[in-house]
Design an enzyme around this catalytic site. Structure first.
Site, PDB file in Angstrom:
ATOM      1  N   CYS A 237       8.949  21.660 -11.980  1.00 21.03           N
ATOM      2  CA  CYS A 237       8.646  20.502 -11.149  1.00 21.03           C
ATOM      3  C   CYS A 237       7.599  20.902 -10.120  1.00 21.03           C
ATOM      4  O   CYS A 237       7.754  21.922  -9.425  1.00 21.03           O
ATOM      5  CB  CYS A 237       9.909  20.002 -10.447  1.00 21.03           C
ATOM      6  SG  CYS A 237       9.593  18.648  -9.282  1.00 21.03           S
TER       7      CYS A 237
ATOM      8  N   HIS B 255      -0.665  33.333 -19.593  1.00 21.81           N
ATOM      9  CA  HIS B 255      -0.858  31.900 -19.370  1.00 21.81           C
ATOM     10  C   HIS B 255       0.452  31.116 -19.378  1.00 21.81           C
ATOM     11  O   HIS B 255       0.447  29.893 -19.499  1.00 21.81           O
ATOM     12  CB  HIS B 255      -1.817  31.331 -20.422  1.00 21.81           C
ATOM     13  CG  HIS B 255      -3.197  31.875 -20.297  1.00 21.81           C
ATOM     14  ND1 HIS B 255      -4.121  31.829 -21.321  1.00 21.81           N
ATOM     15  CD2 HIS B 255      -3.819  32.496 -19.266  1.00 21.81           C
ATOM     16  CE1 HIS B 255      -5.252  32.401 -20.924  1.00 21.81           C
ATOM     17  NE2 HIS B 255      -5.088  32.813 -19.685  1.00 21.81           N
TER      18      HIS B 255
ATOM     19  N   GLY C 213      -7.784  39.038 -31.638  1.00 23.08           N
ATOM     20  CA  GLY C 213      -7.693  37.602 -31.850  1.00 23.08           C
ATOM     21  C   GLY C 213      -8.095  36.745 -30.671  1.00 23.08           C
ATOM     22  O   GLY C 213      -7.506  35.690 -30.456  1.00 23.08           O
TER      23      GLY C 213
END
Length: 305
Positions: A149, A141, A247
């Site tokens: 930008c 991610h 997790g």
């Protein structure tokens, strides 16, 4: 006067998920997991739960308060949302950069050094696996320490942006951290965001090269993970004899797809998580346990002669 952001729309974080009543889950202990993994290599898939012991709260554990992570559509489509995000992030990222790996991160790094872990696919953006010494890490991610930008594509460090935001908002942090509070006292989310109520006067920084909109180099809710990154992650799963999930509740497809892929191939899957996960029915073994103590025990057991 700048407009305040509208209430956040429902997102993935707010969706609830429960195991089907007829689901079959094979629960086990850390000794069972060690027996299953002994003599095998494995790839690790980790989520926010592995970083809670480092002081970064997650979104979905049973004790987590409700949170509304900003969606990609909200960020790119509304200046007020961007202002709100950057104000909160300007506080939160400083907490994340000061966190340190815990024994769970270090256990995976030690297992990689021993040739047992083939690599880590993490849904986290905190870089704690790299800080712990893991070398083969796919930050699925993205990562909190870079900003891109949306117009020209230039990438700068989050530290560089912090300097610009400090210059544009010279008294913001003093105001937020008033009354003796420190950055670590403020609720911080896994994406380096933080809860800050007063954001309407915050001034975001445009791209210093083209004046475009800056966005953290993080995959937002509603945004697509780059295909090349996904393919590398699939290859890392295929490169190992087993998959260990640690997790994460696997609520969204971003991580669940790798569990489905491994199960379809007949690759053993071990899931370590407090509470149910969406991948439990696919797991060869499910441990309802904390990641730090479980991974530490596995590392000690699997590397012992």
């Amino acid at each position: 006067m700048p407009s305040a952001p509208r209430p956040l729309a429902p997102t993935y974080q707010q969706r609830t998920w429960t195991l089907p009543p007829d689901a079959v889950v094979h629960h086990g202990t850390v000794d069972d997991a060690a027996d299953l993994l002994r003599g095998r290599t494995f790839t690790a898939l980790t989520g926010a739960g592995i970083s809670t012991d480092s002081g970064i709260p997650d979104y979905r554990s049973p004790d987590s308060p409700p949170r509304n992570p900003m969606t990609y559509e909200q960020f790119v489509g509304d200046e007020a949302f961007r202002r709100h995000y950057w104000a909160r992030n300007h506080v939160g990222w400083q907490h994340v950069r000061r966190t340190r790996p815990n024994d769970g991160h270090r256990a995976l790094a030690a297992l990689e050094a021993a040739g047992i872990v083939r690599g880590v696919i993490t849904q986290n953006v905190d870089l704690l696996h790299e800080d712990a010494g893991s070398r083969r890490v796919i930050d699925l991610h993205g990562r909190y320490d870079r900003v891109a930008c949306l117009t020209c594509g230039r990438v700068i460090s989050r530290a560089r942006l912090a300097e610009r935001l400090d210059a544009l908002n010279p008294h913001f942090l003093d105001t937020v951290l008033a009354e003796g509070l420190t950055v670590s006292d403020i609720e911080v989310a896994p994406d380096a965001d933080a809860v800050v109520e007063q954001t309407s006067h915050f001034v975001p920084a445009p791209c210093e090269f083209c004046g475009g909109v800056l966005k953290p180099e993080i995959v937002y809710f509603g945004e697509t993970v780059p295909r090349e990154r996904v393919e590398r992650a699939y290859a890392m799963v295929d490169d190992a004899d087993a998959l260990v999930v640690a997790g994460t509740s696997l609520t969204v497809m971003s991580g669940l797809r790798f569990v489905r892929h491994a199960a379809k191939r007949g690759t053993p899957v071990v899931i370590i998580n407090r509470g149910p996960t969406r991948g439990d029915p696919l797991a060869t073994l499910k441990l309802d346990a904390g990641t730090t103590e479980t991974l530490t025990t596995l590392a000690a057991t699997l590397t012992s002669r």
